[in-house]
Design an enzyme around this catalytic site. Structure first.
Site, PDB file in Angstrom:
ATOM      1  N   GLN A 169      -7.538  -0.328   1.445  1.00 56.80           N
ATOM      2  CA  GLN A 169      -7.495   0.005   0.025  1.00 56.80           C
ATOM      3  C   GLN A 169      -8.877   0.077  -0.622  1.00 56.80           C
ATOM      4  OE1 GLN A 169      -4.119  -3.079  -0.420  1.00 56.80           O
ATOM      5  NE2 GLN A 169      -3.672  -1.632  -2.048  1.00 56.80           N
ATOM      6  N   HIS A 174      -3.125  -6.213   7.087  1.00 55.93           N
ATOM      7  CA  HIS A 174      -2.687  -5.897   5.718  1.00 55.93           C
ATOM      8  C   HIS A 174      -2.121  -4.474   5.712  1.00 55.93           C
ATOM      9  CE1 HIS A 174      -3.072  -6.980   1.276  1.00 55.93           C
ATOM     10  NE2 HIS A 174      -2.435  -5.825   1.305  1.00 55.93           N
ATOM     11  N   ASN A 195       0.016  -9.895   6.152  1.00 49.83           N
ATOM     12  CA  ASN A 195       0.278  -9.800   4.722  1.00 49.83           C
ATOM     13  C   ASN A 195       1.712  -9.353   4.480  1.00 49.83           C
ATOM     14  OD1 ASN A 195      -0.662  -9.611   1.837  1.00 49.83           O
ATOM     15  ND2 ASN A 195       0.064  -7.513   2.146  1.00 49.83           N
ATOM     16  N   GLU A 196       2.420 -10.120   3.685  1.00 46.98           N
ATOM     17  CA  GLU A 196       3.801  -9.789   3.326  1.00 46.98           C
ATOM     18  C   GLU A 196       4.641  -9.477   4.565  1.00 46.98           C
ATOM     19  OE1 GLU A 196       3.678  -6.902   0.129  1.00 46.98           O
ATOM     20  OE2 GLU A 196       3.022  -8.440  -1.267  1.00 46.98           O
TER      21      GLU A 196
HETATM   22  C1  GCO Z   1       1.343  -5.376  -1.716  1.00 47.77           C
HETATM   23  C2  GCO Z   1       0.008  -5.545  -1.138  1.00 47.77           C
HETATM   24  C3  GCO Z   1      -1.115  -4.938  -1.915  1.00 47.77           C
HETATM   25  C4  GCO Z   1      -0.744  -4.104  -3.120  1.00 47.77           C
HETATM   26  C5  GCO Z   1      -0.478  -4.948  -4.318  1.00 47.77           C
HETATM   27  C6  GCO Z   1      -0.190  -4.163  -5.574  1.00 47.77           C
HETATM   28  O1  GCO Z   1       1.872  -6.338  -2.237  1.00 47.77           O
HETATM   29  O2  GCO Z   1       1.879  -4.283  -1.659  1.00 47.77           O
HETATM   30  O3  GCO Z   1      -0.312  -6.763  -0.615  1.00 47.77           O
HETATM   31  O4  GCO Z   1      -1.670  -4.154  -0.910  1.00 47.77           O
HETATM   32  O5  GCO Z   1      -1.770  -3.231  -3.406  1.00 47.77           O
HETATM   33  O6  GCO Z   1       0.603  -5.777  -4.086  1.00 47.77           O
HETATM   34  O7  GCO Z   1       1.006  -3.458  -5.492  1.00 47.77           O
END
Ligand code: GCO
Length: 407
Positions: free
Chosen positions: A17, A111, A155-156
């Site tokens: 990003q 990520h 991430n997530e």
């Molecule tokens: C997500 C990610 C980020 C996003 C942010 C805003 O949650 O999608 O970790 O990469 O850019 O959350 O939407």
């Protein structure tokens, strides 16, 4: 209104990003596929791959004590089994820059983006992926672990569960600006032939692959870098059921959160990421007069507190690894941060073990399929000149960080 002494005050970014020219990644390929549903390609992004020293210095000057960024697997391993020394040395220098500035680095190893060769091997629905991911983590931590106090494996890890549901629940295609969160993304996704990239791994195997990848990565990291604290981050929504929808709320928490508990058992922390609430029941949309962010969803900073209280049931120290708002009105960002951090403070007062707050994001950056339109940053970026302009919200949160206190 003080915070614990070693509380981490930071901002977060992700390689794809902000770095620019992440050409060996699956997302770069997706963005450039003919008929791509991405609003625009990521291009040079914020040229953070070149400008990280300036950006880190700015964050330090503003008062932050920590910086969360990601290492790109596709740069470290652009071909299966080939480790780029140049990429490792690049990230070594980013880490050194953090330490020299007195910022505690938190590194995300995955990520959303992966090497563009991964989808051919099954991507995030392929059996081999957990081992391959863990091998990459092992290389990075063996080289750089001494400089990495905190590592987020994925991430997530639960994001595909949420996006799959969003698509199933999407409203009729004739919705306007008032469309509930992600409706346009859902429609766009349905029109494309999805490769098995992390964000869209909707097959039954997806969640288990992510969990297994985390467990193997944690094991690899602990073997080569025992002092690094390891965890995962989860996207968590503040589900607010109307009477009669309580069972739906319980089911959603079970899918988004409880299902992941066995694999994070033994982690050093849990990263909590929250942006809004989700009302369940009749209409299940934000109130008519609700303030909307540039993402289409409701401006609702109170959600973070509710989510932290629920996440505490995992029994792990919590770190807010992402919380933020997309708006071109920076006064609303100040207000969002004010309310969100007050919520964190109330949690601490009640004994919830929260160790840090990272605002998403340091810079206005590439918001995936939405391109550069949503403005999440504390710092604006003129993408023609790469000039940074500090917003008032950056000073506001930086001052909180400096004082380690809300008032
Ligand atoms: C997500 C990610 C980020 C996003 C942010 C805003 O949650 O999608 O970790 O990469 O850019 O959350 O939407």
């Amino acid at each position: 209104m003080g915070f614990p002494d070693d509380f981490l005050w930071g901002t977060a970014t992700a390689g794809h990003q902000v770095e620019g020219n992440n050409t060996a990644s699956d997302f770069w390929a997706l963005e450039h596929t003919p008929g791509s549903r991405f609003a625009e390609p990521s291009g040079d992004a914020c040229d953070h791959y070149r400008l990280y020293r300036e950006d880190i210095a700015l964050l330090k000057e503003l008062g932050f004590t920590s910086y969360r960024f990601s290492i790109e697997w596709s740069r470290v391993e652009p071909e299966p089994g080939f480790v780029s020394r140049a990429a490792i040395e690049h990230y070594r220098d980013v880490l050194k820059a953090c330490h020299e500035a007195g910022l505690t680095p938190m590194v995300t190893l995955h990520h959303f983006t992966s090497p563009k060769w991964l989808p051919d091997l099954g991507g995030w629905e392929g059996d081999e992926t957990p081992e391959r991911f863990a091998a990459y983590c092992r290389v990075v931590l063996a080289e750089l672990g001494q400089l990495i106090p905190y590592a987020v494996t994925i991430n997530e890890a639960n994001i595909a569960v949420l996006t799959r549901r969003m698509i199933a629940d999407r409203p009729a295609p004739d919705t306007t600006e008032q469309a509930p969160v992600g409706a346009d993304v859902a429609d766009a996704l349905l029109g494309s032939d999805l490769p098995k990239v992390f964000l869209f791994a909707f097959g039954e195997a997806g969640p288990d692959i992510a969990k297994r990848a985390h467990v193997l990565a944690r094991q690899a990291i602990r073997e080569v870098s025992p002092t690094t604290k390891v965890g995962v981050t989860l996207a968590l929504q503040d589900y607010q059921p109307e009477p009669g929808a309580e069972e739906t709320a319980r089911e959603r928490w079970a899918e988004d959160f409880d299902d992941f508990l066995p694999s994070i058992d033994g982690d050093d922390f849990l990263g909590v990421q929250n942006y809004t609430r989700a009302r369940l029941g009749e209409g299940h949309a934000p109130p008519e007069d609700a303030e909307r962010t540039q993402m289409g969803y409701e401006f609702y900073p109170q959600a973070l507190e509710n989510v932290l209280r629920h996440a505490a049931t995992a029994g792990l120290p919590l770190i807010v690894t992402e919380n933020g708002v997309a708006t071109s009105d920076d006064t609303r960002r100040v207000e969002f941060i004010r309310q969100a951090t007050e919520g964190v403070h109330r949690c601490l007062a009640d004994g919830v073990d929260v160790r840090g707050y990272f605002y998403w994001s340091a810079l206005d950056n590439y918001e995936w399929m939405f391109g550069y339109r949503p403005k999440f940053g504390l710092i604006a970026v003129d993408r023609a000149t790469q000039r940074r302009t500090v917003k008032d919200s950056a000073h506001f949160l930086g001052a909180i960080a400096k004082r380690n206190s809300l008032t």
